[in-house]
Design a protein around this motif. Structure first.
Motif, PDB file in Angstrom:
ATOM      1  N   ARG A 109     -10.494   0.064  -6.441  1.00  0.00           N
ATOM      2  CA  ARG A 109     -10.579   1.402  -5.849  1.00  0.00           C
ATOM      3  C   ARG A 109      -9.467   2.293  -6.362  1.00  0.00           C
ATOM      4  N   LYS A 110      -8.244   1.724  -6.410  1.00  0.00           N
ATOM      5  CA  LYS A 110      -7.104   2.529  -6.860  1.00  0.00           C
ATOM      6  C   LYS A 110      -7.296   2.955  -8.312  1.00  0.00           C
ATOM      7  N   TYR A 123      -9.272  -3.588  -3.636  1.00  0.00           N
ATOM      8  CA  TYR A 123      -8.216  -2.581  -3.515  1.00  0.00           C
ATOM      9  C   TYR A 123      -7.807  -2.069  -4.897  1.00  0.00           C
ATOM     10  N   LYS A 170      -4.451  -9.355   2.683  1.00  0.00           N
ATOM     11  CA  LYS A 170      -5.866  -9.203   2.374  1.00  0.00           C
ATOM     12  C   LYS A 170      -6.399 -10.500   1.804  1.00  0.00           C
ATOM     13  N   GLU A 192     -10.907  -8.781  -1.151  1.00  0.00           N
ATOM     14  CA  GLU A 192     -10.413  -7.492  -0.658  1.00  0.00           C
ATOM     15  C   GLU A 192      -9.310  -6.949  -1.559  1.00  0.00           C
ATOM     16  N   GLU A 247       1.591  10.295  -0.770  1.00  0.00           N
ATOM     17  CA  GLU A 247       1.691   8.843  -0.643  1.00  0.00           C
ATOM     18  C   GLU A 247       1.311   8.402   0.772  1.00  0.00           C
ATOM     19  N   LEU A 295      -9.780   5.747  -8.431  1.00  0.00           N
ATOM     20  CA  LEU A 295      -9.171   6.976  -7.946  1.00  0.00           C
ATOM     21  C   LEU A 295      -8.307   7.610  -9.031  1.00  0.00           C
ATOM     22  N   ARG A 343       4.530  10.599  10.611  1.00  0.00           N
ATOM     23  CA  ARG A 343       5.250  11.020   9.422  1.00  0.00           C
ATOM     24  C   ARG A 343       4.517  12.142   8.699  1.00  0.00           C
ATOM     25  N   VAL A 386      -1.645   5.888   2.180  1.00  0.00           N
ATOM     26  CA  VAL A 386      -1.384   4.742   3.045  1.00  0.00           C
ATOM     27  C   VAL A 386      -2.270   4.817   4.290  1.00  0.00           C
ATOM     28  N   GLU A 423      -5.705   3.845   3.598  1.00  0.00           N
ATOM     29  CA  GLU A 423      -5.789   2.392   3.437  1.00  0.00           C
ATOM     30  C   GLU A 423      -5.776   1.695   4.793  1.00  0.00           C
ATOM     31  N   VAL A 437      -0.011  -5.191   3.437  1.00  0.00           N
ATOM     32  CA  VAL A 437      -1.155  -5.651   4.213  1.00  0.00           C
ATOM     33  C   VAL A 437      -1.647  -6.968   3.649  1.00  0.00           C
ATOM     34  N   ILE A 489       0.818  -1.214   0.000  1.00  0.00           N
ATOM     35  CA  ILE A 489       0.000   0.000   0.000  1.00  0.00           C
ATOM     36  C   ILE A 489       0.853   1.266   0.000  1.00  0.00           C
ATOM     37  N   GLY A 490       2.155   1.118  -0.175  1.00  0.00           N
ATOM     38  CA  GLY A 490       3.022   2.295  -0.304  1.00  0.00           C
ATOM     39  C   GLY A 490       3.843   2.554   0.934  1.00  0.00           C
ATOM     40  N   THR A 491       4.931   3.325   0.764  1.00  0.00           N
ATOM     41  CA  THR A 491       5.896   3.691   1.810  1.00  0.00           C
ATOM     42  C   THR A 491       6.350   2.485   2.635  1.00  0.00           C
ATOM     43  N   ASN A 530      -3.357  -8.281   9.221  1.00  0.00           N
ATOM     44  CA  ASN A 530      -1.905  -8.414   9.353  1.00  0.00           C
ATOM     45  C   ASN A 530      -1.219  -7.331   8.535  1.00  0.00           C
ATOM     46  N   VAL A 531      -0.408  -6.521   9.219  1.00  0.00           N
ATOM     47  CA  VAL A 531       0.317  -5.450   8.540  1.00  0.00           C
ATOM     48  C   VAL A 531       1.809  -5.752   8.634  1.00  0.00           C
ATOM     49  N   TYR A 532       2.510  -5.587   7.507  1.00  0.00           N
ATOM     50  CA  TYR A 532       3.954  -5.811   7.503  1.00  0.00           C
ATOM     51  C   TYR A 532       4.645  -4.542   7.060  1.00  0.00           C
TER      52      TYR A 532
END
Lengths: 152, 129
Positions: A111-112, A108, A100, A104, B43, A115, B83, B47, B50, A98, A92-94, B59-61
Motif C-alpha cells: 500500500r505504501k 502494508y 501485524k 498484513e 506524517e 501511495l 496531535r 499514522v 493506519e 504495530v 507506522i511513523g511518529t 497490538n500497538v506499541y
C-alpha cells in the motif's frame, strides 16, 4: 487545450518587464528544484519499502526455528533462532509500532509503495509543467535582453 | 535647510529599510516553521489512517526513548488525533501571523517608496536652485 493555455501564458510573459521576468524565472527555478528534491526523496523511500518487501518475502519462506544472524550494530552480528516467522512489527511513523501478521505486513508495504508511486506520478506532472514555465520565462527573458542590447 | 531635510529623510529611509529586512527575516523563519509543521501533520495523518485500518485487538506499541511500550489502540488513536488537532491549530496561527507580517511588509515597502520619491523631488529641486 494545453497548447492554447501555454500560449496564453507565454503571452502574459511577453508583456512583462525584464525585472518581472527575472523574478518569475527565479521563482519557477526554485520551485522546480524543490520538486526535484521531493522526487528524489520519494524515490529513496520507495526503494526502502521495496527492500522491506523483499525482506518480508524472504522471511516468510523460513520456518520456525531456522538459524539467523541478528545485527546488533552495523558490524556485529549474533546467532539466533527464528521464533515466529508469521508476525512482524511495523513502524507506522511518529514512534508508533504495530504488530501485524505476515500477509498484513506485506500488504502494508504494498500500500505504501502504491501511495508513493501515485504521489510520484503527480509530482512529475507538476514538475514538468513548472519546468516549462521556467524555460518559457528564460527564453523570453533572453530575447528581451537581446532586444534591449541591440536597441541601446 | 534642504540639505538637513535630505539628511533626515535618509536617516528615516535607513530605519525603514532595517525594519523591512527584519520583517522579511521573520517571514522566512515563519515559513520554515510552517514547513516543519506541515510535514508533521502529513506524517500524523498517515499514522492515523493506519491506526484506523487496524482491528480492535491489534497490538500497538509506542517508542519512548529506546523502549517500546505497549499501548491501547484507543489511547494511541486519541493521542494522534489530539496531535493532529494541535498541529492544525498551530498551522492556522502561523498562517495568520504570516499574513499579518506580509501586510506590514507591504505597507513598509510603500512608505519606503514614498520616502524615495520625496528625496528625489527634493534633490531635483535643489539641483535646479
Amino acid at each position: 487545450m494545453a497548447s492554447s493555455k501555454s500560449a496564453s501564458g507565454a503571452m502574459t510573459l511577453e508583456r512583462m518587464s525584464v525585472e518581472q521576468l527575472k523574478a518569475v524565472k527565479e521563482q519557477a527555478d526554485m520551485e522546480v528544484n524543490l520538486l526535484q528534491d521531493s522526487l528524489t526523496n520519494i524515490g529513496t523511500a520507495t526503494t526502502r519499502l521495496e527492500l522491506a518487501t523483499t525482506a518480508l518475502n524472504d522471511l516468510s519462506l523460513r520456518s520456525h526455528g531456522s538459524k539467523i544472524l541478528v545485527p546488533l550494530t552495523a558490524s556485529l552480528y549474533v546467532p539466533a533462532t527464528l521464533q515466529d516467522p508469521h508476525h512482524v512489527l511495523v513502524d507506522i511513523g511518529t514512534g508508533y509500532f504495530v504488530e501485524k501478521t505476515m500477509p498484513e505486513g506485506k500488504d502494508y508495504c504494498e500500500r505504501k509503495i502504491n501511495l508513493l508511486k501515485s504521489n510520484f506520478d503527480q509530482l512529475v506532472e507538476v514538475a514538468s509543467k513548472k519546468k516549462n514555465v521556467a524555460d518559457d520565462a528564460g527564453v523570453i527573458l533572453q530575447a528581451k535582453l537581446k532586444q534591449l542590447a541591440s536597441s541601446s | 535647510m534642504s540639505s538637513s531635510n535630505i539628511r533626515d529623510l535618509q536617516r528615516e529611509l535607513e530605519n525603514k529599510a532595517n525594519d523591512l529586512s527584519k520583517l522579511q527575516k521573520d517571514i522566512a523563519k515563519n515559513h520554515q516553521v510552517r514547513k516543519k509543521y506541515t510535514i508533521q501533520l502529513g506524517e500524523n495523518e498517515l499514522v492515523l489512517k493506519e491506526l484506523d485500518l487496524l482491528k480492535e485487538d491489534a497490538n500497538v506499541y509506542k517508542l519512548i526513548g529506546p523502549v517500546l511500550v505497549k499501548q491501547d489502540l484507543a489511547e494511541a488513536n486519541a493521542n494522534v488525533r489530539k496531535r493532529i488537532e494541535y498541529i492544525s491549530a498551530e498551522l492556522k496561527r502561523l498562517d495568520s501571523t504570516v499574513q499579518d507580517l506580509e501586510e506590514k511588509q507591504n505597507s513598509k515597502k510603500e512608505t519606503i517608496l514614498k520616502l524615495q520619491q520625496k528625496m528625489q523631488t527634493l534633490q531635483a529641486g535643489k539641483g535646479k536652485a
